[in-house]
Design a protein around this motif. Structure first.
Motif, PDB file in Angstrom:
ATOM      1  N   ALA A  83     -10.189 -25.752  36.349  1.00  0.00           N
ATOM      2  CA  ALA A  83     -11.332 -25.350  37.170  1.00  0.00           C
ATOM      3  C   ALA A  83     -11.901 -24.029  36.674  1.00  0.00           C
ATOM      4  N   ALA A  84     -11.027 -23.088  36.330  1.00  0.00           N
ATOM      5  CA  ALA A  84     -11.497 -21.794  35.812  1.00  0.00           C
ATOM      6  C   ALA A  84     -12.210 -21.979  34.484  1.00  0.00           C
ATOM      7  N   ARG A  85     -11.677 -22.841  33.636  1.00  0.00           N
ATOM      8  CA  ARG A  85     -12.309 -23.097  32.330  1.00  0.00           C
ATOM      9  C   ARG A  85     -13.694 -23.724  32.529  1.00  0.00           C
ATOM     10  N   THR A  86     -13.794 -24.679  33.449  1.00  0.00           N
ATOM     11  CA  THR A  86     -15.075 -25.327  33.722  1.00  0.00           C
ATOM     12  C   THR A  86     -16.092 -24.321  34.255  1.00  0.00           C
ATOM     13  N   MET A  87     -15.637 -23.467  35.184  1.00  0.00           N
ATOM     14  CA  MET A  87     -16.534 -22.441  35.730  1.00  0.00           C
ATOM     15  C   MET A  87     -16.959 -21.466  34.633  1.00  0.00           C
ATOM     16  N   GLY A  88     -16.046 -21.126  33.746  1.00  0.00           N
ATOM     17  CA  GLY A  88     -16.363 -20.224  32.642  1.00  0.00           C
ATOM     18  C   GLY A  88     -17.434 -20.809  31.742  1.00  0.00           C
ATOM     19  N   PHE A  89     -17.309 -22.100  31.451  1.00  0.00           N
ATOM     20  CA  PHE A  89     -18.314 -22.742  30.616  1.00  0.00           C
ATOM     21  C   PHE A  89     -19.672 -22.770  31.318  1.00  0.00           C
ATOM     22  N   ALA A  90     -19.669 -23.021  32.618  1.00  0.00           N
ATOM     23  CA  ALA A  90     -20.925 -23.066  33.368  1.00  0.00           C
ATOM     24  C   ALA A  90     -21.584 -21.693  33.397  1.00  0.00           C
ATOM     25  N   VAL A  91     -20.799 -20.655  33.641  1.00  0.00           N
ATOM     26  CA  VAL A  91     -21.344 -19.294  33.666  1.00  0.00           C
ATOM     27  C   VAL A  91     -21.857 -18.914  32.286  1.00  0.00           C
ATOM     28  N   SER A  92     -21.115 -19.266  31.251  1.00  0.00           N
ATOM     29  CA  SER A  92     -21.530 -18.970  29.886  1.00  0.00           C
ATOM     30  C   SER A  92     -22.844 -19.662  29.557  1.00  0.00           C
ATOM     31  N   SER A  93     -22.973 -20.897  29.998  1.00  0.00           N
ATOM     32  CA  SER A  93     -24.204 -21.650  29.749  1.00  0.00           C
ATOM     33  C   SER A  93     -25.380 -21.004  30.473  1.00  0.00           C
ATOM     34  N   ASP A  94     -25.163 -20.607  31.731  1.00  0.00           N
ATOM     35  CA  ASP A  94     -26.222 -19.935  32.493  1.00  0.00           C
ATOM     36  C   ASP A  94     -26.612 -18.614  31.834  1.00  0.00           C
ATOM     37  N   ALA A  95     -25.618 -17.843  31.413  1.00  0.00           N
ATOM     38  CA  ALA A  95     -25.893 -16.549  30.773  1.00  0.00           C
ATOM     39  C   ALA A  95     -26.681 -16.754  29.483  1.00  0.00           C
ATOM     40  N   GLN A  96     -26.330 -17.770  28.725  1.00  0.00           N
ATOM     41  CA  GLN A  96     -27.057 -18.059  27.478  1.00  0.00           C
ATOM     42  C   GLN A  96     -28.513 -18.400  27.790  1.00  0.00           C
ATOM     43  N   GLY A  97     -28.745 -19.159  28.854  1.00  0.00           N
ATOM     44  CA  GLY A  97     -30.109 -19.497  29.255  1.00  0.00           C
ATOM     45  C   GLY A  97     -30.894 -18.260  29.666  1.00  0.00           C
ATOM     46  N   TYR A  98     -30.275 -17.377  30.447  1.00  0.00           N
ATOM     47  CA  TYR A  98     -30.944 -16.131  30.852  1.00  0.00           C
ATOM     48  C   TYR A  98     -31.245 -15.259  29.634  1.00  0.00           C
ATOM     49  N   TYR A  99     -30.321 -15.215  28.699  1.00  0.00           N
ATOM     50  CA  TYR A  99     -30.528 -14.433  27.478  1.00  0.00           C
ATOM     51  C   TYR A  99     -31.726 -14.964  26.698  1.00  0.00           C
ATOM     52  N   GLU A 100     -31.779 -16.276  26.549  1.00  0.00           N
ATOM     53  CA  GLU A 100     -32.896 -16.878  25.799  1.00  0.00           C
ATOM     54  C   GLU A 100     -34.225 -16.621  26.513  1.00  0.00           C
ATOM     55  N   ASP A 101     -34.252 -16.744  27.846  1.00  0.00           N
ATOM     56  CA  ASP A 101     -35.474 -16.471  28.609  1.00  0.00           C
ATOM     57  C   ASP A 101     -35.904 -15.014  28.450  1.00  0.00           C
ATOM     58  N   GLY A 102     -34.963 -14.100  28.554  1.00  0.00           N
ATOM     59  CA  GLY A 102     -35.267 -12.679  28.406  1.00  0.00           C
ATOM     60  C   GLY A 102     -35.766 -12.351  27.018  1.00  0.00           C
ATOM     61  N   LYS A 103     -35.162 -12.956  26.036  1.00  0.00           N
ATOM     62  CA  LYS A 103     -35.573 -12.732  24.647  1.00  0.00           C
ATOM     63  C   LYS A 103     -36.998 -13.232  24.428  1.00  0.00           C
ATOM     64  N   ALA A 104     -37.308 -14.399  24.976  1.00  0.00           N
ATOM     65  CA  ALA A 104     -38.664 -14.950  24.831  1.00  0.00           C
ATOM     66  C   ALA A 104     -39.679 -14.052  25.539  1.00  0.00           C
ATOM     67  N   LYS A 105     -39.355 -13.560  26.732  1.00  0.00           N
ATOM     68  CA  LYS A 105     -40.279 -12.682  27.459  1.00  0.00           C
ATOM     69  C   LYS A 105     -40.472 -11.360  26.724  1.00  0.00           C
ATOM     70  N   ALA A 106     -39.414 -10.811  26.155  1.00  0.00           N
ATOM     71  CA  ALA A 106     -39.525  -9.564  25.399  1.00  0.00           C
ATOM     72  C   ALA A 106     -40.397  -9.758  24.163  1.00  0.00           C
ATOM     73  N   ASN A 107     -40.225 -10.880  23.479  1.00  0.00           N
ATOM     74  CA  ASN A 107     -41.067 -11.166  22.302  1.00  0.00           C
ATOM     75  C   ASN A 107     -42.530 -11.320  22.702  1.00  0.00           C
ATOM     76  N   GLU A 108     -42.757 -11.982  23.838  1.00  0.00           N
ATOM     77  CA  GLU A 108     -44.125 -12.172  24.333  1.00  0.00           C
ATOM     78  C   GLU A 108     -44.766 -10.827  24.679  1.00  0.00           C
ATOM     79  N   ALA A 109     -44.031  -9.960  25.362  1.00  0.00           N
ATOM     80  CA  ALA A 109     -44.558  -8.638  25.720  1.00  0.00           C
ATOM     81  C   ALA A 109     -44.833  -7.818  24.468  1.00  0.00           C
TER      82      ALA A 109
END
Length: 108
Positions: free
Chosen positions: A49-75
């Motif tokens: 369960a901890a491993r599954t949650m870790g993967f889910a959090v990692s996936s969410d963090a990667q998505g937020y990172y990509e969104d932030g990177k795209a917004k920074a490039n746009e700005a």
């Protein structure tokens, strides 16, 4: 042999619980073994369960990172386009910002 039998009889008479205790030991051992098996299964389940949650959090963090990177490039692209359109305004704003920073640092 008669002496050994007499001693065994005396022990049996004095400690009647001894045989009951001896019979309960294998049952207690089996119960403990079952508890250990259940604990190991619960630990494995918690680890998964901890491993599954870790993967889910990692996936969410990667998505937020990509969104932030795209917004920074746009700005950054918008700022560069604005600087190309009005270079004198950018130079004036930069000069004013530098002047204010130097005044703030001189106050000390």
């Amino acid at each position: 042999m008669a002496i050994n039998e007499t001693i065994s009889e005396k022990i049996s008479e004095e400690v009647p619980e001894s045989s009951a205790t001896k019979q309960g030991i294998p049952e207690a051992r089996a119960s403990i073994d079952d508890a250990v098996v259940q604990f190991k299964a619960a630990a494995r389940s918690a680890r998964e369960a901890a491993r599954t949650m870790g993967f889910a959090v990692s996936s969410d963090a990667q998505g937020y990172y990509e969104d932030g990177k795209a917004k920074a490039n746009e700005a950054s692209e918008k700022a560069m386009a604005s600087a190309r359109e009005k270079p004198l305004m950018v130079a004036g704003i930069s000069f004013a910002a530098g002047f204010l920073v130097s005044r703030l640092l001189k106050v000390k």
